[in-house]
Design an enzyme around this catalytic site. Structure first.
Site, PDB file in Angstrom:
ATOM      1  N   VAL A  13      28.339-132.283   4.527  1.00  0.00           N
ATOM      2  CA  VAL A  13      29.009-132.814   5.714  1.00  0.00           C
ATOM      3  C   VAL A  13      27.992-133.305   6.749  1.00  0.00           C
ATOM      4  CG1 VAL A  13      30.435-132.170   7.702  1.00  0.00           C
ATOM      5  CG2 VAL A  13      31.135-131.532   5.406  1.00  0.00           C
ATOM      6  N   GLY A  14      27.033-132.435   7.096  1.00  0.00           N
ATOM      7  CA  GLY A  14      26.077-132.771   8.156  1.00  0.00           C
ATOM      8  C   GLY A  14      25.329-134.074   7.881  1.00  0.00           C
ATOM      9  N   ARG A  39      15.776-128.963   1.342  1.00  0.00           N
ATOM     10  CA  ARG A  39      16.874-129.881   1.626  1.00  0.00           C
ATOM     11  C   ARG A  39      16.412-130.989   2.579  1.00  0.00           C
ATOM     12  NH1 ARG A  39      23.221-128.161   1.823  1.00  0.00           N
ATOM     13  NH2 ARG A  39      23.459-129.021  -0.244  1.00  0.00           N
ATOM     14  N   THR A  89      30.379-122.086   5.650  1.00  0.00           N
ATOM     15  CA  THR A  89      31.277-120.986   6.034  1.00  0.00           C
ATOM     16  C   THR A  89      31.965-120.473   4.766  1.00  0.00           C
ATOM     17  OG1 THR A  89      32.951-122.665   6.533  1.00  0.00           O
ATOM     18  CG2 THR A  89      31.714-121.788   8.386  1.00  0.00           C
ATOM     19  N   GLU A 162      34.668-135.542  -0.897  1.00  0.00           N
ATOM     20  CA  GLU A 162      33.463-135.942  -1.611  1.00  0.00           C
ATOM     21  C   GLU A 162      33.814-137.048  -2.609  1.00  0.00           C
ATOM     22  OE1 GLU A 162      31.166-132.565  -3.038  1.00  0.00           O
ATOM     23  OE2 GLU A 162      31.681-131.496  -1.204  1.00  0.00           O
ATOM     24  N   PHE A 223      47.845-127.777   2.524  1.00  0.00           N
ATOM     25  CA  PHE A 223      48.919-128.682   2.087  1.00  0.00           C
ATOM     26  C   PHE A 223      48.465-129.546   0.906  1.00  0.00           C
ATOM     27  CE2 PHE A 223      52.577-129.161   5.242  1.00  0.00           C
ATOM     28  CZ  PHE A 223      52.437-127.873   5.743  1.00  0.00           C
ATOM     29  N   CYS A 273      36.005-126.158  -0.919  1.00  0.00           N
ATOM     30  CA  CYS A 273      36.813-125.829   0.256  1.00  0.00           C
ATOM     31  C   CYS A 273      38.252-125.391   0.012  1.00  0.00           C
ATOM     32  CB  CYS A 273      36.797-127.004   1.218  1.00  0.00           C
ATOM     33  SG  CYS A 273      35.138-127.217   1.901  1.00  0.00           S
ATOM     34  N   LYS A 276      38.552-121.617  -0.742  1.00  0.00           N
ATOM     35  CA  LYS A 276      37.983-120.856   0.381  1.00  0.00           C
ATOM     36  C   LYS A 276      38.869-120.968   1.620  1.00  0.00           C
ATOM     37  CE  LYS A 276      34.559-123.365   2.765  1.00  0.00           C
ATOM     38  NZ  LYS A 276      34.973-123.521   4.143  1.00  0.00           N
TER      39      LYS A 276
HETATM   40  P1  NAD Z   1      26.505-127.048   2.625  1.00  0.00           P
HETATM   41  O1  NAD Z   1      26.296-125.707   2.053  1.00  0.00           O
HETATM   42  O2  NAD Z   1      26.287-128.259   1.766  1.00  0.00           O
HETATM   43  O3  NAD Z   1      25.563-127.233   3.921  1.00  0.00           O
HETATM   44  C1  NAD Z   1      25.414-126.290   4.918  1.00  0.00           C
HETATM   45  C2  NAD Z   1      23.950-126.303   5.370  1.00  0.00           C
HETATM   46  O4  NAD Z   1      23.812-125.459   6.512  1.00  0.00           O
HETATM   47  C3  NAD Z   1      22.966-125.774   4.304  1.00  0.00           C
HETATM   48  O5  NAD Z   1      22.025-126.776   3.994  1.00  0.00           O
HETATM   49  C4  NAD Z   1      22.331-124.548   4.971  1.00  0.00           C
HETATM   50  O6  NAD Z   1      20.953-124.388   4.647  1.00  0.00           O
HETATM   51  C5  NAD Z   1      22.502-124.892   6.448  1.00  0.00           C
HETATM   52  N1  NAD Z   1      22.405-123.737   7.333  1.00  0.00           N
HETATM   53  C6  NAD Z   1      22.979-122.516   7.205  1.00  0.00           C
HETATM   54  N2  NAD Z   1      22.650-121.733   8.243  1.00  0.00           N
HETATM   55  C7  NAD Z   1      21.846-122.472   9.057  1.00  0.00           C
HETATM   56  C8  NAD Z   1      21.179-122.210  10.291  1.00  0.00           C
HETATM   57  N3  NAD Z   1      21.302-121.028  10.910  1.00  0.00           N
HETATM   58  N4  NAD Z   1      20.428-123.190  10.833  1.00  0.00           N
HETATM   59  C9  NAD Z   1      20.305-124.390  10.216  1.00  0.00           C
HETATM   60  N5  NAD Z   1      20.918-124.695   9.059  1.00  0.00           N
HETATM   61  C10 NAD Z   1      21.680-123.745   8.474  1.00  0.00           C
HETATM   62  O7  NAD Z   1      27.976-127.056   3.225  1.00  0.00           O
HETATM   63  P2  NAD Z   1      28.940-128.333   3.451  1.00  0.00           P
HETATM   64  O8  NAD Z   1      29.637-128.665   2.181  1.00  0.00           O
HETATM   65  O9  NAD Z   1      28.198-129.392   4.175  1.00  0.00           O
HETATM   66  O10 NAD Z   1      30.020-127.659   4.404  1.00  0.00           O
HETATM   67  C11 NAD Z   1      29.727-127.335   5.741  1.00  0.00           C
HETATM   68  C12 NAD Z   1      31.024-127.008   6.455  1.00  0.00           C
HETATM   69  O11 NAD Z   1      31.878-128.152   6.459  1.00  0.00           O
HETATM   70  C13 NAD Z   1      31.847-125.891   5.809  1.00  0.00           C
HETATM   71  O12 NAD Z   1      32.465-125.146   6.816  1.00  0.00           O
HETATM   72  C14 NAD Z   1      32.883-126.633   4.996  1.00  0.00           C
HETATM   73  O13 NAD Z   1      34.064-125.876   4.846  1.00  0.00           O
HETATM   74  C15 NAD Z   1      33.143-127.849   5.859  1.00  0.00           C
HETATM   75  N6  NAD Z   1      33.619-129.048   5.137  1.00  0.00           N
HETATM   76  C16 NAD Z   1      33.035-129.412   3.954  1.00  0.00           C
HETATM   77  C17 NAD Z   1      33.459-130.580   3.308  1.00  0.00           C
HETATM   78  C18 NAD Z   1      32.866-131.038   2.003  1.00  0.00           C
HETATM   79  O14 NAD Z   1      33.339-132.016   1.454  1.00  0.00           O
HETATM   80  N7  NAD Z   1      31.839-130.395   1.454  1.00  0.00           N
HETATM   81  C19 NAD Z   1      34.435-131.387   3.909  1.00  0.00           C
HETATM   82  C20 NAD Z   1      34.981-130.990   5.126  1.00  0.00           C
HETATM   83  C21 NAD Z   1      34.551-129.805   5.732  1.00  0.00           C
HETATM   84  C1  UGA Z   2      39.120-131.958   0.136  1.00  0.00           C
HETATM   85  C2  UGA Z   2      40.051-132.724   1.088  1.00  0.00           C
HETATM   86  O1  UGA Z   2      40.638-133.813   0.365  1.00  0.00           O
HETATM   87  C3  UGA Z   2      39.287-133.251   2.296  1.00  0.00           C
HETATM   88  O2  UGA Z   2      40.195-133.868   3.204  1.00  0.00           O
HETATM   89  C4  UGA Z   2      38.583-132.086   2.987  1.00  0.00           C
HETATM   90  O3  UGA Z   2      37.799-132.562   4.067  1.00  0.00           O
HETATM   91  C5  UGA Z   2      37.684-131.379   1.992  1.00  0.00           C
HETATM   92  O4  UGA Z   2      38.471-130.921   0.870  1.00  0.00           O
HETATM   93  C6  UGA Z   2      37.017-130.168   2.553  1.00  0.00           C
HETATM   94  O5  UGA Z   2      37.467-129.586   3.515  1.00  0.00           O
HETATM   95  O6  UGA Z   2      36.005-129.809   1.921  1.00  0.00           O
HETATM   96  P1  UGA Z   2      37.359-132.624  -1.724  1.00  0.00           P
HETATM   97  O7  UGA Z   2      37.489-131.194  -2.127  1.00  0.00           O
HETATM   98  O8  UGA Z   2      36.008-133.179  -1.525  1.00  0.00           O
HETATM   99  O9  UGA Z   2      38.165-132.890  -0.359  1.00  0.00           O
HETATM  100  O10 UGA Z   2      38.072-133.551  -2.818  1.00  0.00           O
HETATM  101  P2  UGA Z   2      39.611-133.843  -3.169  1.00  0.00           P
HETATM  102  O11 UGA Z   2      39.742-135.277  -3.454  1.00  0.00           O
HETATM  103  O12 UGA Z   2      40.532-133.265  -2.191  1.00  0.00           O
HETATM  104  O13 UGA Z   2      39.789-133.076  -4.558  1.00  0.00           O
HETATM  105  C7  UGA Z   2      39.803-131.665  -4.633  1.00  0.00           C
HETATM  106  C8  UGA Z   2      40.141-131.231  -6.041  1.00  0.00           C
HETATM  107  O14 UGA Z   2      41.516-131.505  -6.350  1.00  0.00           O
HETATM  108  C9  UGA Z   2      39.332-131.925  -7.124  1.00  0.00           C
HETATM  109  O15 UGA Z   2      38.998-131.004  -8.119  1.00  0.00           O
HETATM  110  C10 UGA Z   2      40.288-132.976  -7.641  1.00  0.00           C
HETATM  111  O16 UGA Z   2      40.001-133.388  -8.951  1.00  0.00           O
HETATM  112  C11 UGA Z   2      41.601-132.230  -7.562  1.00  0.00           C
HETATM  113  N1  UGA Z   2      42.803-133.085  -7.522  1.00  0.00           N
HETATM  114  C12 UGA Z   2      42.966-133.962  -6.500  1.00  0.00           C
HETATM  115  C13 UGA Z   2      43.780-132.943  -8.493  1.00  0.00           C
HETATM  116  O17 UGA Z   2      43.652-132.130  -9.418  1.00  0.00           O
HETATM  117  N2  UGA Z   2      44.906-133.736  -8.423  1.00  0.00           N
HETATM  118  C14 UGA Z   2      45.096-134.624  -7.411  1.00  0.00           C
HETATM  119  O18 UGA Z   2      46.161-135.297  -7.401  1.00  0.00           O
HETATM  120  C15 UGA Z   2      44.101-134.742  -6.438  1.00  0.00           C
END
Ligand code: NAD
Ligand code: UGA
Length: 458
Positions: A13-14, A39, A89, A162, A223, A273, A276
């Site tokens: 995300v970052g 990283r 988280t 993603e 949802f 996510c 979790k």
């Molecule tokens: P990630 O594990 O890829 O990245 C988190 C980063 O934070 C890591 O690189 C870690 O080293 C760093 N970190 C941890 N503690 C730290 C500290 N004290 N100082 C500096 N850096 C630190 O996680 P992510 O997938 O980017 O997810 C981050 C958040 O965003 C989560 O809460 C997740 O639920 C949310 N989110 C993720 C997605 C997604 O598609 N992956 C989408 C929407 C929301």
């Molecule tokens: C999901 C949400 O779509 C994002 O809006 C949210 O920001 C993110 O979680 C998050 O909080 O991390 P992501 O997990 O990256 O995004 O990908 P999705 O496209 O939602 O797919 C999630 C999983 O569901 C995958 O395994 C995908 O293959 C599966 N999926 C999706 C199905 O099995 N059927 C579908 O119809 C759609």
């Protein structure tokens, strides 16, 4: 206020969100810091730490100009007044709430680090997904010292998916910014609205109270996952009744009140996510004494496990009730297409269960083999990693599609069939192959939620 933005946490995300802000706001200087030096080194190299379509170009266009990656968290806190926090988280693995609650230790450490190093007032923005009312704890930590510095905590959850992250950030359905309903809170919120308004129409920038914002993120994921679990339950019923789940999903989804998206039956949802965040929601509901509400949402995760186990049982029964010694090729290991991310991928569950059945597992994926190796490192079993799908399928008894990569629907299945052990099977966990064609080639084909096509006598 200066035009400097900091993001703490350089993950999925970052990194991408800050690259997008840097690209849309060339007059802002954007810094992304992380405690993980590998990283940060990867973000500063040509080999980015994550694969995401379009990300390389975005980073090339901004890095070194107004986007910087660094490990110097303390210095960055001093230099920036707008601080996004996007640390992980994950689900807590210990103590009270283990396996359910969010582990907030990374968030809290960050808050304390901001407090220790800040020498001017800051806006601190929750970008990570957090339990509702986390902002209150953050405010209490941040404003615990009477040093004349004040902190405004906002919530700005991220909705990108993603594999389509760049597109999602450029064209979001909405951007959500929650704040305290005070003059200070609204002022802080406006500073963040101003950033997003550079490229997002105002009507899509939604401002709410801070608790609604925190909770909406959990609810949106719940949802979305619920729709997948719902259609997956129906896939089980389709398999018993000769209905076709794709036809049912189409008929149901054409009702504009229901909508067509997120109704693809599959081997199960993965990703870091959905599980979790739902478990976090369940934990919160139980904490507030809402047992029925908690039970309702917990079933969404339960059905996802059921669906993956159902997939294994379908393989086992189709292949004459034994998988021992059989070679099975997993086409795909990423949790979805167009990413190398394997967190909570159903492929991990399937690979582990196949190993328990003493099958030999050949894993193929265009982007996720590195992560697959790490995921399976501690698991007993015969795992092979082969990127070329033709090589991977050679000598196998079955193919199982785990990830909906486009490339798998356009493979030469005649060539693949010729090099497989017979009778050859396909288990399509994503319903992306041309099942009739594969059957005509000679495969026994088992889709999800559709009648199987086999060459065996009934
Ligand atoms: P990630 O594990 O890829 O990245 C988190 C980063 O934070 C890591 O690189 C870690 O080293 C760093 N970190 C941890 N503690 C730290 C500290 N004290 N100082 C500096 N850096 C630190 O996680 P992510 O997938 O980017 O997810 C981050 C958040 O965003 C989560 O809460 C997740 O639920 C949310 N989110 C993720 C997605 C997604 O598609 N992956 C989408 C929407 C929301
Ligand atoms: C999901 C949400 O779509 C994002 O809006 C949210 O920001 C993110 O979680 C998050 O909080 O991390 P992501 O997990 O990256 O995004 O990908 P999705 O496209 O939602 O797919 C999630 C999983 O569901 C995958 O395994 C995908 O293959 C599966 N999926 C999706 C199905 O099995 N059927 C579908 O119809 C759609």
């Amino acid at each position: 206020m200066n035009k400097n933005i900091l993001c703490i946490g350089a993950g999925y995300v970052g990194g991408p969100t800050m690259a997008m802000i840097a690209s849309k706001c060339p007059d802002y200087r954007v810094t992304v810091v992380d405690i993980n030096p590998q990283r940060i080194a990867a973000w500063n190299s040509d080999n980015l730490p994550i694969y995401e379509p379009g990300l390389d170009d975005l980073i090339r266009a901004t890095r070194g100009k107004n986007l910087f990656f660094s490990t110097d968290v303390e210095e960055a806190i001093r230099e920036n007044d707008i601080i996004f926090v996007s640390v992980n988280t994950p689900t807590k693995t210990f103590g009270a709430g283990a396996g359910m609650a969010a582990d907030l230790q990374y968030w809290e450490k960050t808050a304390r680090q901001i407090l220790e190093n800040a020498d001017s007032s800051k806006i601190v923005i929750e970008k990570s997904t957090l339990p509702v009312r986390t902002a209150l704890a953050m405010e209490r930590i941040l404003n615990s010292q009477a040093n004349g510095i004040s902190f405004d905590v906002l919530s700005n959850p991220e909705f990108l998916a993603e594999g389509s992250a760049i597109w999602d950030m450029e064209n979001p359905d909405r951007v959500l910014i929650g704040s305290r309903e005070t003059d200070r809170g609204r002022e802080a919120r406006n500073a963040i609205v101003e950033i997003y308004a550079r490229w997002i129409p105002r009507e899509r920038i939604l401002t709410t109270n801070i608790w609604s914002s925190e909770l909406s993120k959990l609810v949106a994921n719940a949802f979305l996952a619920q729709r997948i679990s719902s259609i997956n339950t129906i896939s089980a019923l389709c398999e018993k009744t000769e209905a076709d789940v794709a036809e049912v999903a189409r008929a149901v989804g054409m009702d504009s009140r229901i909508g067509a998206k997120f109704l693809n039956a599959s081997v199960g949802f993965g990703g870091s996510c959905f599980k979790k965040d739902i478990l976090n929601l369940v934990y919160l509901c139980r904490f507030y004494g809402l047992e029925e509400v908690a039970d309702y949402w917990e079933r969404v995760v339960g059905i996802n496990v059921y669906q993956q186990e159902r997939f294994i049982m379908s393989m086992l029964t189709a292949m004459f009730n034994t998988l021992a010694g059989k070679r099975i090729c997993l086409l795909g290991f990423a949790f979805k297409a167009n990413t190398g991310d394997t967190r909570e991928s159903p492929a991990i569950f399937i690979a582990r269960r196949l190993a328990e059945e003493h099958a030999e597992v050949v894993i193929s994926d265009p982007k996720a083999l590195g992560n697959a190796r790490l995921d399976l490192a501690g698991i007993d079993g015969a795992f092979h990693y082969v990127e070329d799908p033709y090589e991977a399928a050679k000598g196998c008894h079955a193919l199982a599609v785990m990830t909906e990569w486009d490339l798998y629907s356009s493979l030469d299945y005649e060539k693949i069939f010729a090099q497989m052990d017979k009778p050859a099977f396909i288990f399509d966990g994503r319903n992306i192959l041309d099942h009739k064609r594969c059957f005509e080639i000679g495969f026994n084909v088992y889709p999800i939620g559709k009648p199987p096509l086999t060459h065996f006598e009934a």
